[in-house]
Motif scaffolding. Structure first.
Motif, short mmCIF file in Angstrom:
data_model
loop_
_atom_site.label_atom_id
_atom_site.label_comp_id
_atom_site.label_asym_id
_atom_site.label_seq_id
_atom_site.Cartn_x
_atom_site.Cartn_y
_atom_site.Cartn_z
N GLU A 124 0.40 -1.53 0.25
CA GLU A 124 0.25 0.06 -0.10
C GLU A 124 1.03 1.36 0.04
O GLU A 124 0.66 2.03 -0.88
N ARG A 125 1.82 1.38 0.67
CA ARG A 125 2.38 2.31 0.88
C ARG A 125 3.57 2.94 -0.52
O ARG A 125 3.91 3.38 -0.77
N ASP A 126 4.19 1.81 -0.63
CA ASP A 126 4.36 1.63 -2.42
C ASP A 126 4.24 1.85 -3.53
O ASP A 126 4.14 2.80 -4.56
N ALA A 127 3.06 1.29 -3.16
CA ALA A 127 1.59 1.76 -4.78
C ALA A 127 1.55 3.41 -4.68
O ALA A 127 0.86 3.84 -5.17
N GLN A 128 1.52 4.22 -3.47
CA GLN A 128 1.54 5.80 -3.38
C GLN A 128 2.68 6.21 -4.01
O GLN A 128 2.69 7.56 -4.05
N SER A 129 3.94 5.79 -4.22
CA SER A 129 4.82 6.39 -4.23
C SER A 129 5.34 7.03 -5.28
O SER A 129 4.54 6.36 -6.46
N GLU A 130 5.77 7.48 -5.83
CA GLU A 130 5.95 8.51 -7.29
C GLU A 130 5.91 7.35 -8.50
O GLU A 130 6.22 7.82 -9.51
N ASN A 131 7.25 6.84 -8.08
CA ASN A 131 7.68 5.89 -8.87
C ASN A 131 7.27 4.39 -9.91
O ASN A 131 7.89 4.09 -10.56
N CYS A 132 6.77 4.17 -8.54
CA CYS A 132 5.68 3.02 -9.03
C CYS A 132 4.46 2.91 -9.42
O CYS A 132 3.97 4.02 -9.04
N VAL A 133 4.06 2.57 -10.64
CA VAL A 133 3.08 2.12 -10.95
C VAL A 133 1.87 1.05 -10.41
O VAL A 133 0.80 0.85 -11.12
N GLY A 134 2.25 0.04 -9.47
CA GLY A 134 2.40 -0.62 -8.53
C GLY A 134 2.72 -1.55 -7.74
O GLY A 134 3.90 -1.68 -8.24
N ALA A 135 1.65 -2.29 -7.55
CA ALA A 135 2.40 -3.48 -6.48
C ALA A 135 1.33 -4.49 -6.51
O ALA A 135 0.32 -4.60 -6.23
N ASP A 136 2.10 -5.79 -5.59
CA ASP A 136 1.42 -6.65 -5.60
C ASP A 136 1.48 -7.34 -4.00
O ASP A 136 3.04 -7.30 -4.04
N ALA A 137 0.64 -8.09 -3.12
CA ALA A 137 1.44 -8.78 -1.97
C ALA A 137 0.29 -9.76 -2.01
O ALA A 137 -0.42 -9.68 -2.65
N TYR A 138 1.54 -10.56 -1.87
CA TYR A 138 1.09 -12.10 -2.19
C TYR A 138 1.89 -12.89 -0.66
O TYR A 138 3.12 -12.95 -0.72
N LEU A 139 1.38 -14.63 -0.79
CA LEU A 139 2.13 -15.13 -0.59
C LEU A 139 2.55 -16.74 -1.14
O LEU A 139 1.23 -16.54 -2.05
N VAL A 140 3.27 -16.99 -1.14
CA VAL A 140 3.55 -18.88 -1.94
C VAL A 140 3.78 -19.65 -0.22
O VAL A 140 4.35 -19.13 0.45
N ILE A 141 3.48 -20.51 -0.63
CA ILE A 141 3.88 -21.73 0.12
C ILE A 141 4.67 -22.19 -0.20
O ILE A 141 4.70 -23.08 -1.81
N GLU A 142 6.33 -22.75 0.53
CA GLU A 142 7.13 -23.80 -0.36
C GLU A 142 7.09 -24.61 1.01
O GLU A 142 7.21 -25.10 1.79
N ASP A 143 7.33 -26.07 0.06
CA ASP A 143 7.81 -27.25 0.52
C ASP A 143 9.45 -27.42 0.53
O ASP A 143 9.72 -27.83 -0.42
N PRO A 144 9.66 -27.08 1.74
CA PRO A 144 11.71 -27.49 2.04
C PRO A 144 12.23 -28.36 1.62
O PRO A 144 12.85 -28.72 1.02
N GLY A 145 11.39 -29.32 1.42
CA GLY A 145 11.88 -30.99 0.84
C GLY A 145 11.93 -31.30 -0.12
O GLY A 145 12.97 -31.60 -0.70
N SER A 146 10.86 -31.15 -0.68
CA SER A 146 11.08 -31.33 -3.29
C SER A 146 11.39 -29.73 -3.23
O SER A 146 12.55 -30.08 -4.27
N GLY A 147 11.31 -28.74 -2.96
CA GLY A 147 11.80 -27.48 -2.80
C GLY A 147 11.05 -26.32 -3.73
O GLY A 147 10.54 -25.54 -4.78
N GLU A 148 9.55 -27.69 -4.10
CA GLU A 148 8.26 -26.61 -4.88
C GLU A 148 7.33 -25.74 -4.11
O GLU A 148 7.64 -25.31 -2.88
N VAL A 149 6.94 -24.92 -4.59
CA VAL A 149 6.67 -23.29 -4.13
C VAL A 149 5.18 -23.41 -5.14
O VAL A 149 5.27 -23.55 -6.66
N GLY A 150 4.11 -23.28 -4.26
CA GLY A 150 3.00 -23.30 -5.28
C GLY A 150 2.80 -21.61 -5.71
O GLY A 150 3.61 -21.10 -5.92
N LEU A 151 1.74 -21.84 -6.37
CA LEU A 151 1.45 -20.25 -6.89
C LEU A 151 0.79 -19.09 -6.13
O LEU A 151 0.61 -19.48 -5.22
N PRO A 152 1.13 -17.99 -6.69
CA PRO A 152 1.16 -16.81 -5.37
C PRO A 152 -0.38 -17.21 -5.11
O PRO A 152 -1.29 -16.74 -5.71
N SER A 153 -0.95 -16.43 -3.83
CA SER A 153 -2.35 -16.40 -3.53
C SER A 153 -2.34 -14.45 -3.14
O SER A 153 -1.35 -14.56 -1.91
#
Length: 92
Positions: A50-79
Motif C-alpha cells: 500500500e505504501r509503495d503503490a502510492q510512491s511516485e516511481n511505482c505504477v503498481g504493487a502486489d502483496a502475495y504469499l507462496v507456500i514452499e515445501d522445503p523438502g522438495s523445493g516446490e513452491v505453490g502458485l501465488p495467493s
C-alpha cells in the motif's frame, strides 16, 4: 503447516512493485518488476504494498504469499492479498 509426510512448509510473504518500461523503436510501454521484498506476516507485506503503490516511481504493487515445501523445493502458485495500481494479469 505440515505435509502428510510430516515435513513443515514455509509461507513466504512477498511485496512486488512495478515500474513502466519503454521498449522498442515505437517506445511501447510494458511493466517491469522493480523490487521484491519478503516479510514475516500478511499485514506487514500488505502495508508495504500500500505504501509503495502510492510512491511516485511505482505504477503498481502486489502483496502475495507462496507456500514452499522445503523438502522438495516446490513452491505453490501465488495467493494475492492485494493488487494495487497497474499490475500484470495473472492466469492460473
Amino acid at each position: 503447516m505440515s505435509n502428510s509426510d510430516g515435513s513443515e512448509t514455509k509461507t513466504h510473504y512477498i511485496c512486488q512493485t512495478y515500474v513502466e518500461h519503454k521498449t522498442g523503436h515505437d517506445r511501447e510501454t510494458s511493466l517491469k518488476i522493480d523490487n521484491q521484498f519478503q516479510y514475516s506476516t500478511a499485514s506487514e507485506v500488505q502495508n508495504r504494498a500500500e505504501r509503495d503503490a502510492q510512491s511516485e516511481n511505482c505504477v503498481g504493487a502486489d502483496a502475495y504469499l507462496v507456500i514452499e515445501d522445503p523438502g522438495s523445493g516446490e513452491v505453490g502458485l501465488p495467493s494475492f492479498l492485494v493488487r494495487l495500481g497497474d499490475v500484470p494479469e495473472f492466469d492460473d
